[in-house]
Write an enzyme that holds these catalytic residues in place. Structure first.
Site, PDB file in Angstrom:
ATOM      1  N   LEU A  15     -57.384  20.399  25.895  1.00 60.54           N
ATOM      2  CA  LEU A  15     -56.912  21.483  24.993  1.00 60.54           C
ATOM      3  C   LEU A  15     -57.830  21.742  24.042  1.00 60.54           C
ATOM      4  O   LEU A  15     -58.935  21.031  23.808  1.00 60.54           O
ATOM      5  CB  LEU A  15     -55.687  20.954  24.220  1.00 60.54           C
ATOM      6  CG  LEU A  15     -54.521  20.540  25.194  1.00 60.54           C
ATOM      7  CD1 LEU A  15     -53.419  19.930  24.421  1.00 60.54           C
ATOM      8  CD2 LEU A  15     -54.106  21.268  26.274  1.00 60.54           C
ATOM      9  N   PRO A  16     -57.712  23.028  23.336  1.00 58.30           N
ATOM     10  CA  PRO A  16     -58.604  23.536  22.331  1.00 58.30           C
ATOM     11  C   PRO A  16     -58.968  22.547  21.141  1.00 58.30           C
ATOM     12  O   PRO A  16     -60.146  22.552  21.181  1.00 58.30           O
ATOM     13  CB  PRO A  16     -58.058  24.909  21.907  1.00 58.30           C
ATOM     14  CG  PRO A  16     -57.243  25.131  23.003  1.00 58.30           C
ATOM     15  CD  PRO A  16     -56.544  23.973  23.530  1.00 58.30           C
ATOM     16  N   THR A  34     -62.157  18.297  22.363  1.00 58.98           N
ATOM     17  CA  THR A  34     -63.086  17.782  21.505  1.00 58.98           C
ATOM     18  C   THR A  34     -62.229  18.090  20.142  1.00 58.98           C
ATOM     19  O   THR A  34     -61.821  19.219  19.814  1.00 58.98           O
ATOM     20  CB  THR A  34     -64.321  18.819  21.306  1.00 58.98           C
ATOM     21  OG1 THR A  34     -65.081  18.772  22.682  1.00 58.98           O
ATOM     22  CG2 THR A  34     -65.163  18.360  20.105  1.00 58.98           C
ATOM     23  N   LYS A  80     -69.600  13.404  20.058  1.00 61.77           N
ATOM     24  CA  LYS A  80     -69.481  14.720  20.606  1.00 61.77           C
ATOM     25  C   LYS A  80     -69.803  15.568  19.333  1.00 61.77           C
ATOM     26  O   LYS A  80     -70.629  16.778  19.690  1.00 61.77           O
ATOM     27  CB  LYS A  80     -68.029  14.969  21.309  1.00 61.77           C
ATOM     28  CG  LYS A  80     -67.509  16.382  21.469  1.00 61.77           C
ATOM     29  CD  LYS A  80     -68.435  16.752  22.755  1.00 61.77           C
ATOM     30  CE  LYS A  80     -68.270  18.563  22.999  1.00 61.77           C
ATOM     31  NZ  LYS A  80     -68.999  18.999  23.851  1.00 61.77           N
ATOM     32  N   LYS A  88     -65.138  25.648  15.670  1.00 62.47           N
ATOM     33  CA  LYS A  88     -64.191  24.459  15.627  1.00 62.47           C
ATOM     34  C   LYS A  88     -65.136  23.259  15.297  1.00 62.47           C
ATOM     35  O   LYS A  88     -65.212  22.465  14.418  1.00 62.47           O
ATOM     36  CB  LYS A  88     -63.229  24.497  16.459  1.00 62.47           C
ATOM     37  CG  LYS A  88     -62.488  23.153  16.490  1.00 62.47           C
ATOM     38  CD  LYS A  88     -62.027  22.656  17.834  1.00 62.47           C
ATOM     39  CE  LYS A  88     -62.925  22.870  19.038  1.00 62.47           C
ATOM     40  NZ  LYS A  88     -62.840  21.818  20.105  1.00 62.47           N
TER      41      LYS A  88
HETATM   42  P1  NAD Z   1     -60.135  27.037  27.224  1.00 57.62           P
HETATM   43  O1  NAD Z   1     -59.493  27.747  25.721  1.00 57.62           O
HETATM   44  O2  NAD Z   1     -60.807  27.811  28.180  1.00 57.62           O
HETATM   45  O3  NAD Z   1     -58.734  26.223  27.805  1.00 57.62           O
HETATM   46  C1  NAD Z   1     -57.964  25.463  26.810  1.00 57.62           C
HETATM   47  C2  NAD Z   1     -56.465  25.560  27.672  1.00 57.62           C
HETATM   48  O4  NAD Z   1     -55.608  24.811  26.917  1.00 57.62           O
HETATM   49  C3  NAD Z   1     -56.089  26.895  27.668  1.00 57.62           C
HETATM   50  O5  NAD Z   1     -55.816  27.600  28.926  1.00 57.62           O
HETATM   51  C4  NAD Z   1     -54.744  26.994  26.870  1.00 57.62           C
HETATM   52  O6  NAD Z   1     -53.672  27.724  27.364  1.00 57.62           O
HETATM   53  C5  NAD Z   1     -54.370  25.457  27.244  1.00 57.62           C
HETATM   54  N1  NAD Z   1     -53.325  24.843  26.120  1.00 57.62           N
HETATM   55  C6  NAD Z   1     -53.255  25.055  24.841  1.00 57.62           C
HETATM   56  N2  NAD Z   1     -52.384  24.261  24.112  1.00 57.62           N
HETATM   57  C7  NAD Z   1     -51.592  23.685  25.298  1.00 57.62           C
HETATM   58  C8  NAD Z   1     -50.395  23.081  25.475  1.00 57.62           C
HETATM   59  N3  NAD Z   1     -49.626  22.419  24.484  1.00 57.62           N
HETATM   60  N4  NAD Z   1     -50.053  22.658  26.826  1.00 57.62           N
HETATM   61  C9  NAD Z   1     -50.714  23.301  27.844  1.00 57.62           C
HETATM   62  N5  NAD Z   1     -51.887  23.819  27.863  1.00 57.62           N
HETATM   63  C10 NAD Z   1     -52.128  24.327  26.677  1.00 57.62           C
HETATM   64  O7  NAD Z   1     -61.051  25.850  26.525  1.00 57.62           O
HETATM   65  P2  NAD Z   1     -62.104  25.105  27.340  1.00 57.62           P
HETATM   66  O8  NAD Z   1     -63.220  25.699  27.340  1.00 57.62           O
HETATM   67  O9  NAD Z   1     -61.448  24.594  28.474  1.00 57.62           O
HETATM   68  O10 NAD Z   1     -62.125  23.773  26.465  1.00 57.62           O
HETATM   69  C11 NAD Z   1     -61.298  22.838  26.202  1.00 57.62           C
HETATM   70  C12 NAD Z   1     -61.757  21.659  25.217  1.00 57.62           C
HETATM   71  O11 NAD Z   1     -63.123  21.080  25.889  1.00 57.62           O
HETATM   72  C13 NAD Z   1     -62.023  21.915  23.617  1.00 57.62           C
HETATM   73  O12 NAD Z   1     -61.897  21.065  22.722  1.00 57.62           O
HETATM   74  C14 NAD Z   1     -63.645  22.460  23.773  1.00 57.62           C
HETATM   75  O13 NAD Z   1     -64.188  22.455  22.585  1.00 57.62           O
HETATM   76  C15 NAD Z   1     -64.214  21.297  24.888  1.00 57.62           C
HETATM   77  N6  NAD Z   1     -65.431  21.648  25.693  1.00 57.62           N
HETATM   78  C16 NAD Z   1     -65.771  22.978  26.074  1.00 57.62           C
HETATM   79  C17 NAD Z   1     -66.888  23.183  26.774  1.00 57.62           C
HETATM   80  C18 NAD Z   1     -67.090  24.442  27.378  1.00 57.62           C
HETATM   81  O14 NAD Z   1     -68.200  24.666  27.814  1.00 57.62           O
HETATM   82  N7  NAD Z   1     -66.180  25.381  27.357  1.00 57.62           N
HETATM   83  C19 NAD Z   1     -67.923  22.060  26.893  1.00 57.62           C
HETATM   84  C20 NAD Z   1     -67.345  20.845  26.402  1.00 57.62           C
HETATM   85  C21 NAD Z   1     -66.346  20.727  25.717  1.00 57.62           C
END
Ligand code: NAD
Length: 298
Positions: free
Chosen positions: A64-65, A98, A173, A248
């Protein structure tokens, strides 16, 4: 093995698919219908809601975010119960989002009291790593829980590090992402300077990649459009790692630095740069779009 996967965004979607491809019975859910529809079209089994997804699951994975989403999902919010009461005793929960280390510790404590194991396992490697199954996992939690998780983490990643007790994965991280945020802003500045002097961004990037300024952005994730065909910069900064997610993480690093009285002057500056970039309307774009702040217009 029956696995519940909650959060099917840029990272969670491909991670869940890799687990399914490896032969696991994955039941997935996301609050976003378009995210669910996209993954259903790829063949993933979508549950009606998060509670249905965790019914009978031996392992629950969340992606999740931010902290508030993870805390609300597991512990509840505004009188709504979280998943804590629906997950089977003896199950293992792996949170790969994260988030603040303190939130991981709070959630872990509640699970521990319910007889459910918990590890924080944030990742690095970007969406390319999530698709290829080559992520790096930074794990916080006890060694026995990590060993239970390892066969699954190996289906999604290539490197698995045990950083320490619960929350330690998150600390590792944010150190990494503070450095990444600084490197992307610096790389953008250097390329923009060269281009303002008439240099070809591809040639300049290759010179720096093979010189002492070489870094991950120059290797795989160039912020200048057209240098790396598969990087978000070449796709209108769509997908990838959102500016607001980087903001964030830089905020988490600064909060942590204040708590332990660490000096992080460049981390603080990077947070201010990405905050200004977000306010200018680029929060949903990939974080490499930060180059727009320093590019000459016209
Ligand atoms: P994203 O915004 O693409 O996806 C997050 C998803 O979570 C969304 O689809 C949202 O609808 C869903 N969501 C939120 N609350 C929810 C709930 N209660 N129940 C079900 N679904 C829910 O984000 P992302 O890029 O996939 O990143 C996810 C995590 O990984 C974050 O913490 C980010 O910091 C970390 N991260 C991202 C990357 C990257 O390159 N994108 C790399 C490493 C770490």
């Amino acid at each position: 093995m029956q696995i519940a996967f909650i959060g099917l965004g840029n990272m969670g979607g491909p991670m869940a698919l890799n687990l399914q491809t490896a032969g696991h019975d994955v039941r997935a859910f996301d609050l976003s219908k378009p995210a669910c529809d996209k993954l259903a079209a790829d063949g993933l089994k979508i549950a009606q809601d998060a509670t249905a997804a965790v019914q009978g699951a031996e392992v629950v994975i969340s992606m999740l975010p931010a902290s508030q989403h993870v805390e609300a999902l597991f512990l509840g919010r505004d009188g709504q119960p979280g998943l804590l009461g629906s997950i089977a005793k003896g199950a293992l929960v792996i949170d790969s989002s994260t988030i603040a280390a303190a939130t991981s510790q709070k959630v872990a404590k509640a699970f521990d009291a319910a007889g459910i194991a918990f590890i924080d396992a944030p990742v690095s490697g970007g969406t390319g790593g999530a698709i290829a199954g080559t992520l790096t996992f930074m794990v916080g939690g006890d060694a026995a829980a990590l060993e239970r998780a390892r066969p699954l983490l190996e289906k999604m990643g290539a490197n698995i590090f045990h950083a320490g007790t619960v929350g330690a994965g998150q600390t590792a991280k944010i150190c990494n992402n503070m450095l990444l945020g600084i490197l992307m802003a610096g790389t953008s500045e250097a390329i923009a300077l060269g281009v303002a002097n008439g240099l070809d961004p591809k040639v300049l990037s290759e010179i720096m990649r093979r010189s002492s300024g070489g870094n991950w952005a120059l290797e795989k994730y160039n912020p200048f459009p057209g240098v790396h065909e598969n990087a978000p910069a070449s796709k209108g900064y769509a997908g990838g790692f959102g500016t607001d997610l980087m903001l964030k993480d830089l905020g988490l690093a600064q909060e942590n630095a204040m708590a332990v009285k660490a000096a992080t002057p460049l981390g603080g500056l990077a947070r201010a740069i990405y905050a200004a970039h977000s306010i200018a309307g680029h929060g949903a774009e990939d974080f490499s779009s930060v180059i727009k702040m320093v590019q000459k217009k016209g």
